[in-house]
Design a protein around this motif. Structure first.
Motif, PDB file in Angstrom:
ATOM      1  N   THR A  38       0.847  -1.189   0.000  1.00  0.00           N
ATOM      2  CA  THR A  38       0.000   0.000   0.000  1.00  0.00           C
ATOM      3  C   THR A  38       0.883   1.239   0.000  1.00  0.00           C
ATOM      4  N   ILE A  39       0.569   2.166  -0.892  1.00  0.00           N
ATOM      5  CA  ILE A  39       1.373   3.384  -1.020  1.00  0.00           C
ATOM      6  C   ILE A  39       0.469   4.595  -0.857  1.00  0.00           C
ATOM      7  N   GLN A  40       0.779   5.403   0.123  1.00  0.00           N
ATOM      8  CA  GLN A  40       0.065   6.653   0.356  1.00  0.00           C
ATOM      9  C   GLN A  40       1.026   7.618   1.021  1.00  0.00           C
ATOM     10  N   ILE A  41       1.203   8.769   0.428  1.00  0.00           N
ATOM     11  CA  ILE A  41       2.159   9.744   0.941  1.00  0.00           C
ATOM     12  C   ILE A  41       1.469  10.676   1.936  1.00  0.00           C
ATOM     13  N   ALA A  42       1.969  10.707   3.154  1.00  0.00           N
ATOM     14  CA  ALA A  42       1.401  11.584   4.178  1.00  0.00           C
ATOM     15  C   ALA A  42       1.576  13.040   3.782  1.00  0.00           C
ATOM     16  N   GLU A  43       0.602  13.864   4.115  1.00  0.00           N
ATOM     17  CA  GLU A  43       0.621  15.270   3.723  1.00  0.00           C
ATOM     18  C   GLU A  43       1.837  15.997   4.291  1.00  0.00           C
ATOM     19  N   GLN A  44       2.205  15.704   5.534  1.00  0.00           N
ATOM     20  CA  GLN A  44       3.357  16.369   6.139  1.00  0.00           C
ATOM     21  C   GLN A  44       4.653  16.015   5.419  1.00  0.00           C
ATOM     22  N   ARG A  45       4.781  14.750   5.047  1.00  0.00           N
ATOM     23  CA  ARG A  45       5.972  14.325   4.301  1.00  0.00           C
ATOM     24  C   ARG A  45       6.034  15.024   2.953  1.00  0.00           C
ATOM     25  N   LEU A  46       4.911  15.137   2.287  1.00  0.00           N
ATOM     26  CA  LEU A  46       4.851  15.797   0.987  1.00  0.00           C
ATOM     27  C   LEU A  46       5.257  17.268   1.104  1.00  0.00           C
ATOM     28  N   LYS A  47       4.788  17.935   2.156  1.00  0.00           N
ATOM     29  CA  LYS A  47       5.116  19.346   2.353  1.00  0.00           C
ATOM     30  C   LYS A  47       6.597  19.534   2.659  1.00  0.00           C
ATOM     31  N   ARG A  48       7.167  18.611   3.460  1.00  0.00           N
ATOM     32  CA  ARG A  48       8.599  18.717   3.783  1.00  0.00           C
ATOM     33  C   ARG A  48       9.459  18.617   2.530  1.00  0.00           C
ATOM     34  N   VAL A  49       9.102  17.692   1.666  1.00  0.00           N
ATOM     35  CA  VAL A  49       9.869  17.526   0.428  1.00  0.00           C
ATOM     36  C   VAL A  49       9.701  18.748  -0.471  1.00  0.00           C
ATOM     37  N   LYS A  50       8.490  19.278  -0.534  1.00  0.00           N
ATOM     38  CA  LYS A  50       8.237  20.471  -1.353  1.00  0.00           C
ATOM     39  C   LYS A  50       9.028  21.651  -0.829  1.00  0.00           C
ATOM     40  N   GLU A  51       9.113  21.810   0.476  1.00  0.00           N
ATOM     41  CA  GLU A  51       9.874  22.924   1.063  1.00  0.00           C
ATOM     42  C   GLU A  51      11.371  22.776   0.787  1.00  0.00           C
ATOM     43  N   ALA A  52      11.840  21.545   0.749  1.00  0.00           N
ATOM     44  CA  ALA A  52      13.261  21.306   0.501  1.00  0.00           C
ATOM     45  C   ALA A  52      13.618  21.422  -0.980  1.00  0.00           C
ATOM     46  N   HIS A  53      12.622  21.264  -1.849  1.00  0.00           N
ATOM     47  CA  HIS A  53      12.860  21.314  -3.300  1.00  0.00           C
ATOM     48  C   HIS A  53      11.823  22.258  -3.917  1.00  0.00           C
ATOM     49  N   THR A  54      12.049  23.527  -3.748  1.00  0.00           N
ATOM     50  CA  THR A  54      11.057  24.534  -4.136  1.00  0.00           C
ATOM     51  C   THR A  54      10.807  24.577  -5.641  1.00  0.00           C
ATOM     52  N   HIS A  55      11.736  24.055  -6.436  1.00  0.00           N
ATOM     53  CA  HIS A  55      11.549  24.074  -7.890  1.00  0.00           C
ATOM     54  C   HIS A  55      10.556  23.005  -8.355  1.00  0.00           C
ATOM     55  N   LEU A  56      10.195  22.082  -7.460  1.00  0.00           N
ATOM     56  CA  LEU A  56       9.252  21.022  -7.797  1.00  0.00           C
ATOM     57  C   LEU A  56       7.841  21.399  -7.361  1.00  0.00           C
ATOM     58  N   SER A  57       6.868  20.970  -8.134  1.00  0.00           N
ATOM     59  CA  SER A  57       5.473  21.159  -7.750  1.00  0.00           C
ATOM     60  C   SER A  57       5.055  20.041  -6.797  1.00  0.00           C
ATOM     61  N   LEU A  58       3.913  20.224  -6.127  1.00  0.00           N
ATOM     62  CA  LEU A  58       3.399  19.160  -5.266  1.00  0.00           C
ATOM     63  C   LEU A  58       3.107  17.902  -6.089  1.00  0.00           C
ATOM     64  N   ASN A  59       2.662  18.099  -7.308  1.00  0.00           N
ATOM     65  CA  ASN A  59       2.412  16.991  -8.223  1.00  0.00           C
ATOM     66  C   ASN A  59       3.696  16.201  -8.465  1.00  0.00           C
TER      67      ASN A  59
END
Length: 235
Positions: A38-59
């Motif tokens: 089962t694969i589901q990305i937690a919202e907090q994990r997604l936000k942390r990665v987005k903050e660390a890689h600002t050039h990437l979209s949430l998608n």
């Protein structure tokens, strides 16, 4: 949760990524088979990665993270991901691996030019899955194919792995186990912080070295390079 069949595994995923929605459509499969992962990305994990890689979209972040989780969990099923472009010809798969920008995708497309797009199939242009099943390594297409949408929901026996480097003249040689292992580790999708997963990966590498020829090739962008590989792996 939406159900998929990837690398012969039943997978449930929940996501919002439009990229993954498009890429995974051909892998979608309804049914009541037992779920392997089962694969589901937690919202907090997604936000942390987005903050660390600002050039990437949430998608983009969700697409990358779901792929990361798939290849990490794949190690529990005698499989791993290799950064490479996988080409299938005559029901045999050859993987072309190299650092980004070296030309693995270009070389894969040259195979299609040489043999035809109906015969030379690109299973995955960036992250094919490999699984050891009943003493045979198979290559699978997956939805996670990097910046390219080139992937097919197919399974093909692995014939050889070729590590590419740019050169002015074409030359190829088979690597010994020590040389090959170094390159395999570098290009495998892995979790260095998880010792158990690393042991599983290295065990698979050991089996691979005993079953599959691994080459290093200096190549030009030419059909001559294609034919050199073709004749070498089919000798």
């Amino acid at each position: 949760m939406t159900r998929y069949k990837i690398a012969e595994l039943s997978i449930e995923m929940k996501y919002a990524s439009q990229t993954l929605l498009k890429q995974a459509e051909s892998y979608r499969k309804d049914g009541n088979d037992p779920v392997d992962m089962t694969i589901q990305i937690a919202e907090q994990r997604l936000k942390r990665v987005k903050e660390a890689h600002t050039h990437l979209s949430l998608n983009d972040c969700e697409y990358i993270l779901t792929g990361f989780d798939f290849y990490r969990l794949l190690l529990d099923f005698n499989g791993f991901g290799l950064h490479s472009s996988a080409v299938a010809l005559n029901n045999k798969a050859v993987l072309f691996s190299a650092p980004c920008g070296t030309g693995k995708s270009t070389h894969a497309r040259l195979w299609q030019q040489q043999f035809g797009t109906d015969k030379a199939l690109i299973l995955n242009d960036d992250k094919p899955a490999l699984r050891l099943i009943e003493n045979t390594f198979y290559v699978y297409g997956t939805p996670w194919s990097g910046k390219s949408d080139l992937n097919l929901n197919q399974k093909v026996p692995l014939q050889a792995i070729v590590f590419l480097e740019q050169a002015k003249e074409n030359h190829i040689r088979q690597l010994n186990s020590k040389e090959a292992l170094k390159l395999l580790i570098y290009q495998s999708l892995r979790t260095d912080s998880d010792p158990d997963k690393m042991i599983k990966l290295l065990t698979l590498h050991d089996h691979l070295l005993n079953k599959i020829p691994i080459y290093q090739m200096g190549c030009t962008v030419s059909t001559d390079a294609v034919m050199l590989v073709y004749h070498t792996v089919n000798k």
